[in-house]
Design a protein around this motif. Structure first.
Motif, PDB file in Angstrom:
ATOM      1  N   ALA A   9       0.841  -1.138   0.006  1.00 32.18           N
ATOM      2  CA  ALA A   9      -0.061  -0.030  -0.054  1.00 32.18           C
ATOM      3  C   ALA A   9       0.898   1.184   0.070  1.00 32.18           C
ATOM      4  CB  ALA A   9      -0.787   0.123   1.170  1.00 32.18           C
ATOM      5  N   ILE A  10       0.063   2.309  -0.681  1.00 34.04           N
ATOM      6  CA  ILE A  10       1.010   3.745  -0.510  1.00 34.04           C
ATOM      7  C   ILE A  10       0.392   4.561   0.551  1.00 34.04           C
ATOM      8  CG2 ILE A  10       1.741   5.724  -1.653  1.00 34.04           C
ATOM      9  CD1 ILE A  10       2.184   3.713  -4.085  1.00 34.04           C
ATOM     10  N   TRP A  11       0.787   4.927   1.518  1.00 34.41           N
ATOM     11  CA  TRP A  11       0.335   5.925   2.568  1.00 34.41           C
ATOM     12  C   TRP A  11       1.297   7.163   2.681  1.00 34.41           C
ATOM     13  CZ3 TRP A  11      -1.267   5.974   8.073  1.00 34.41           C
ATOM     14  CH2 TRP A  11      -0.148   6.212   8.918  1.00 34.41           C
ATOM     15  N   LEU A  12       0.374   8.061   3.073  1.00 32.30           N
ATOM     16  CA  LEU A  12       0.928   9.442   3.440  1.00 32.30           C
ATOM     17  C   LEU A  12       1.037   9.397   5.035  1.00 32.30           C
ATOM     18  CD1 LEU A  12       2.284  12.274   2.782  1.00 32.30           C
ATOM     19  CD2 LEU A  12       0.054  13.190   2.784  1.00 32.30           C
ATOM     20  N   GLY A  13       2.302   9.416   5.531  1.00 33.41           N
ATOM     21  CA  GLY A  13       2.319   9.490   6.948  1.00 33.41           C
ATOM     22  C   GLY A  13       3.748   9.682   7.546  1.00 33.41           C
ATOM     23  N   ASP A  14       3.853   9.517   8.781  1.00 30.40           N
ATOM     24  CA  ASP A  14       5.316  10.142   9.290  1.00 30.40           C
ATOM     25  C   ASP A  14       6.413   8.749   9.269  1.00 30.40           C
ATOM     26  OD1 ASP A  14       4.539  12.444   9.990  1.00 30.40           O
ATOM     27  OD2 ASP A  14       3.847  11.548  12.053  1.00 30.40           O
ATOM     28  N   GLY A  15       5.858   7.630   8.729  1.00 31.90           N
ATOM     29  CA  GLY A  15       6.593   6.247   8.686  1.00 31.90           C
ATOM     30  C   GLY A  15       5.534   5.275   8.188  1.00 31.90           C
ATOM     31  N   PRO A  16       6.355   4.103   8.251  1.00 32.01           N
ATOM     32  CA  PRO A  16       5.280   2.982   7.722  1.00 32.01           C
ATOM     33  C   PRO A  16       4.547   2.464   8.859  1.00 32.01           C
ATOM     34  CG  PRO A  16       7.470   1.942   7.967  1.00 32.01           C
ATOM     35  CD  PRO A  16       7.501   3.733   8.389  1.00 32.01           C
ATOM     36  N   GLY A  17       4.588   3.071   9.952  1.00 31.28           N
ATOM     37  CA  GLY A  17       3.673   2.444  11.046  1.00 31.28           C
ATOM     38  C   GLY A  17       4.344   1.090  11.346  1.00 31.28           C
ATOM     39  N   LYS A  22       9.079   1.695   2.634  1.00 33.43           N
ATOM     40  CA  LYS A  22      10.206   2.486   1.741  1.00 33.43           C
ATOM     41  C   LYS A  22       9.649   3.773   1.544  1.00 33.43           C
ATOM     42  CE  LYS A  22      13.156   2.153  -2.038  1.00 33.43           C
ATOM     43  NZ  LYS A  22      14.366   2.462  -1.724  1.00 33.43           N
ATOM     44  N   MET A  23      10.596   4.856   1.836  1.00 30.02           N
ATOM     45  CA  MET A  23       9.819   6.109   1.537  1.00 30.02           C
ATOM     46  C   MET A  23       9.927   6.270   0.026  1.00 30.02           C
ATOM     47  SD  MET A  23      10.868   9.941   2.991  1.00 30.02           S
ATOM     48  CE  MET A  23       9.774   9.760   4.341  1.00 30.02           C
ATOM     49  N   LEU A  24       9.071   7.133  -0.532  1.00 24.17           N
ATOM     50  CA  LEU A  24       8.838   7.227  -1.768  1.00 24.17           C
ATOM     51  C   LEU A  24       9.064   8.880  -1.969  1.00 24.17           C
ATOM     52  CD1 LEU A  24       5.742   5.101  -2.932  1.00 24.17           C
ATOM     53  CD2 LEU A  24       8.139   4.645  -3.306  1.00 24.17           C
ATOM     54  N   GLY A  25      10.180   9.254  -2.513  1.00 22.09           N
ATOM     55  CA  GLY A  25      10.543  10.667  -2.831  1.00 22.09           C
ATOM     56  C   GLY A  25      10.924  11.283  -1.464  1.00 22.09           C
ATOM     57  N   ASP A  26      10.692  12.732  -1.096  1.00 21.03           N
ATOM     58  CA  ASP A  26      10.843  13.476  -0.151  1.00 21.03           C
ATOM     59  C   ASP A  26       9.884  13.780   0.723  1.00 21.03           C
ATOM     60  OD1 ASP A  26       9.884  15.441  -1.400  1.00 21.03           O
ATOM     61  OD2 ASP A  26      11.811  16.105  -2.564  1.00 21.03           O
ATOM     62  N   THR A  27       9.826  14.683   1.585  1.00 23.09           N
ATOM     63  CA  THR A  27       8.769  15.193   2.519  1.00 23.09           C
ATOM     64  C   THR A  27       8.691  16.810   2.461  1.00 23.09           C
ATOM     65  OG1 THR A  27      10.560  15.530   4.563  1.00 23.09           O
ATOM     66  CG2 THR A  27       9.123  13.258   4.207  1.00 23.09           C
ATOM     67  N   VAL A  28       8.962  17.211   1.281  1.00 21.42           N
ATOM     68  CA  VAL A  28       8.677  18.513   0.924  1.00 21.42           C
ATOM     69  C   VAL A  28       7.281  18.962   0.498  1.00 21.42           C
ATOM     70  CG1 VAL A  28       9.585  20.506  -0.543  1.00 21.42           C
ATOM     71  CG2 VAL A  28      11.356  18.914   0.388  1.00 21.42           C
ATOM     72  N   GLU A  98       8.009  29.820   0.267  1.00 20.83           N
ATOM     73  CA  GLU A  98       9.012  28.745   0.482  1.00 20.83           C
ATOM     74  C   GLU A  98       8.646  27.526   0.737  1.00 20.83           C
ATOM     75  OE1 GLU A  98      12.348  29.938   0.415  1.00 20.83           O
ATOM     76  OE2 GLU A  98      11.994  31.604  -0.184  1.00 20.83           O
ATOM     77  N   ASP A  99       9.492  26.444   0.570  1.00 23.28           N
ATOM     78  CA  ASP A  99       9.053  25.034   0.700  1.00 23.28           C
ATOM     79  C   ASP A  99       9.016  24.691   2.006  1.00 23.28           C
ATOM     80  OD1 ASP A  99       9.323  24.782  -2.118  1.00 23.28           O
ATOM     81  OD2 ASP A  99      11.207  23.440  -1.949  1.00 23.28           O
ATOM     82  N   SER A 100       8.519  23.754   2.451  1.00 21.46           N
ATOM     83  CA  SER A 100       8.419  23.415   3.999  1.00 21.46           C
ATOM     84  C   SER A 100       8.453  21.938   4.027  1.00 21.46           C
ATOM     85  CB  SER A 100       7.173  23.931   4.440  1.00 21.46           C
ATOM     86  OG  SER A 100       6.949  23.409   6.121  1.00 21.46           O
ATOM     87  N   VAL A 101       9.513  21.483   4.850  1.00 21.84           N
ATOM     88  CA  VAL A 101       9.860  20.080   5.030  1.00 21.84           C
ATOM     89  C   VAL A 101       8.895  19.752   6.340  1.00 21.84           C
ATOM     90  CG1 VAL A 101      11.763  18.407   5.949  1.00 21.84           C
ATOM     91  CG2 VAL A 101      12.313  20.291   4.449  1.00 21.84           C
ATOM     92  N   SER A 102       8.533  18.524   5.879  1.00 22.21           N
ATOM     93  CA  SER A 102       7.660  18.050   6.722  1.00 22.21           C
ATOM     94  C   SER A 102       8.069  16.660   7.186  1.00 22.21           C
ATOM     95  CB  SER A 102       6.174  17.600   6.051  1.00 22.21           C
ATOM     96  OG  SER A 102       5.372  16.967   7.120  1.00 22.21           O
ATOM     97  N   SER A 103       7.553  16.079   8.150  1.00 16.99           N
ATOM     98  CA  SER A 103       7.828  14.769   8.596  1.00 16.99           C
ATOM     99  C   SER A 103       6.998  13.641   8.044  1.00 16.99           C
ATOM    100  CB  SER A 103       7.657  14.825  10.300  1.00 16.99           C
ATOM    101  OG  SER A 103       6.057  14.749  10.720  1.00 16.99           O
TER     102      SER A 103
END
Length: 130
Positions: A9-17, A22-28, A98-103
């Motif tokens: 599954a692909i999910w948006l979160g702070d980690g894979p729980g 595996k992280m896809l891309g960055d957190t910008v 500006e861009d914002s880096v997120s968790s």
């Protein structure tokens, strides 16, 4: 995963729980709006990690709908930069500020046994090379 017969599954979160991931891309995240839009209200969505304390004009179901609403002049939306790249290239939206880096980031996730499957390994390899 077993009840829904999912391999990954692909999910948006702070980690894979509780699963492997595996992280896809960055957190910008970037703030986008229709070209030339001045002011406007925030378009909110459940995965949006940015809260500016401004009045929310509308709440939509996901980042894609937030981009669509912003492109159509309903206000501005904070969305993952990797999700909005095509809309930026097409001139449908522009970045404000500006861009914002997120968790939060997009994660490919699954229970450990699924990662051993050939088809999952092939998917991970294809996504890594994209």
């Amino acid at each position: 995963f077993t009840e829904a017969n999912l391999d990954v599954a692909i999910w948006l979160g702070d980690g894979p729980g509780q699963h492997e991931g595996k992280m896809l891309g960055d957190t910008v995240f970037v703030k986008v709006a229709a070209p030339g839009l001045v002011g406007g209200n925030k378009i909110d969505w459940p995965g949006c990690p940015i809260s500016e304390g401004e009045e929310t004009l509308m709440r939509v179901a996901d980042g894609g709908l937030a981009i669509e609403a912003a492109a159509n002049g309903f206000g501005y939306a904070w969305v993952p930069k990797m999700l909005v790249m095509r809309d930026l290239a097409a001139g449908r939206v522009e970045i404000l500020g500006e861009d914002s880096v997120s968790s939060r980031g997009y994660w490919l996730m699954a229970p450990l046994p699924q990662w051993r499957q050939k088809k999952v390994k092939a998917l991970v390899e294809a996504l890594a090379s994209a």
